[in-house]
Design a protein around this motif. Structure first.
Motif, PDB file in Angstrom:
ATOM      1  N   ARG A  19       0.795  -1.228   0.000  1.00 21.48           N
ATOM      2  CA  ARG A  19       0.000   0.000   0.000  1.00 21.48           C
ATOM      3  C   ARG A  19       0.835   1.290   0.000  1.00 21.48           C
ATOM      4  O   ARG A  19       0.539   2.223  -0.729  1.00 21.48           O
ATOM      5  N   PHE A  20       1.869   1.359   0.824  1.00 22.06           N
ATOM      6  CA  PHE A  20       2.587   2.617   1.046  1.00 22.06           C
ATOM      7  C   PHE A  20       3.952   2.612   0.352  1.00 22.06           C
ATOM      8  O   PHE A  20       4.723   1.674   0.501  1.00 22.06           O
ATOM      9  N   TRP A  21       4.230   3.693  -0.372  1.00 21.65           N
ATOM     10  CA  TRP A  21       5.444   3.782  -1.187  1.00 21.65           C
ATOM     11  C   TRP A  21       6.164   5.116  -0.979  1.00 21.65           C
ATOM     12  O   TRP A  21       5.530   6.179  -0.969  1.00 21.65           O
ATOM     13  N   LEU A  22       7.471   5.044  -0.840  1.00 25.82           N
ATOM     14  CA  LEU A  22       8.314   6.223  -0.955  1.00 25.82           C
ATOM     15  C   LEU A  22       8.457   6.468  -2.449  1.00 25.82           C
ATOM     16  O   LEU A  22       8.803   5.548  -3.196  1.00 25.82           O
ATOM     17  N   SER A  23       8.184   7.674  -2.886  1.00 25.73           N
ATOM     18  CA  SER A  23       8.174   7.902  -4.329  1.00 25.73           C
ATOM     19  C   SER A  23       8.739   9.264  -4.706  1.00 25.73           C
ATOM     20  O   SER A  23       8.717  10.205  -3.930  1.00 25.73           O
ATOM     21  N   GLU A  24       9.230   9.303  -5.912  1.00 29.14           N
ATOM     22  CA  GLU A  24       9.695  10.520  -6.571  1.00 29.14           C
ATOM     23  C   GLU A  24      10.621  11.350  -5.689  1.00 29.14           C
ATOM     24  O   GLU A  24      10.445  12.542  -5.519  1.00 29.14           O
TER      25      GLU A  24
END
Length: 170
Positions: A95-100
């Protein structure tokens, strides 16, 4: 980060804050990401980038975006990182992502990316996130140095990416 809008960096040269508190920075943020990854589908359109980040304009909930600003020139955005939801359809159970995570090329090598990642992890943990994920084409060693572990891979636009995760529940 829970009770503060900004946080001084270790060297005091940057201000870290939430994008929601500086919505006027959205065009600058989209320009930074487009310059970095404009040849990739997810950043090919500045309008698409802005739409994605409008959905991340939160402080007290996921998704959220942190930005780094130069205090002497507060209209100069020099870095960003987000916690987002359901980044990859291939990993719908994550569900949870570190992004960009992106730092202006002229500002790299000063610890800003590390600080943005650590702040995102800390805030996500405060919001009850137990595990974060990310995918990266070229920064596996950087994330490993921060405690992330590769646990899968995925091919996106013909390029193999490491899929990594970190436990925030400790």
């Amino acid at each position: 980060m829970a009770d503060r809008n900004t946080d001084a960096s270790q060297d005091g040269a940057l201000a870290y804050t939430y994008l929601v508190d500086h919505p006027q920075m959205l065009p600058t943020l989209s320009a930074l990401l487009h310059a970095q990854w404009g040849d990739r589908a997810f950043c090919a359109s500045r309008a698409g980038i802005e739409k994605r980040f409008i959905a991340r304009m939160h402080r007290d909930a996921v998704p959220f975006t942190l930005i780094a600003l130069e205090p002497a020139s507060p209209d100069r955005l020099v870095g960003t990182a987000s916690i987002s939801l359901h980044e990859l359809p291939e990993f719908s159970d994550r569900r949870f992502w570190l992004s960009e995570v992106c730092v202006d090329p002229a500002m790299r090598g000063r610890g800003m990316g590390r600080r943005l990642v650590e702040m995102c992890q800390s805030r996500a943990a405060e919001l009850g996130v137990a595990r974060l994920n990310l995918y990266t084409f070229s920064q596996t060693k950087f994330y490993e140095s921060l405690g992330w572990q590769q646990d899968a891979s995925v091919v996106l636009e013909g390029l193999r990416h490491a899929v990594m995760s970190i436990d925030l529940s400790h």
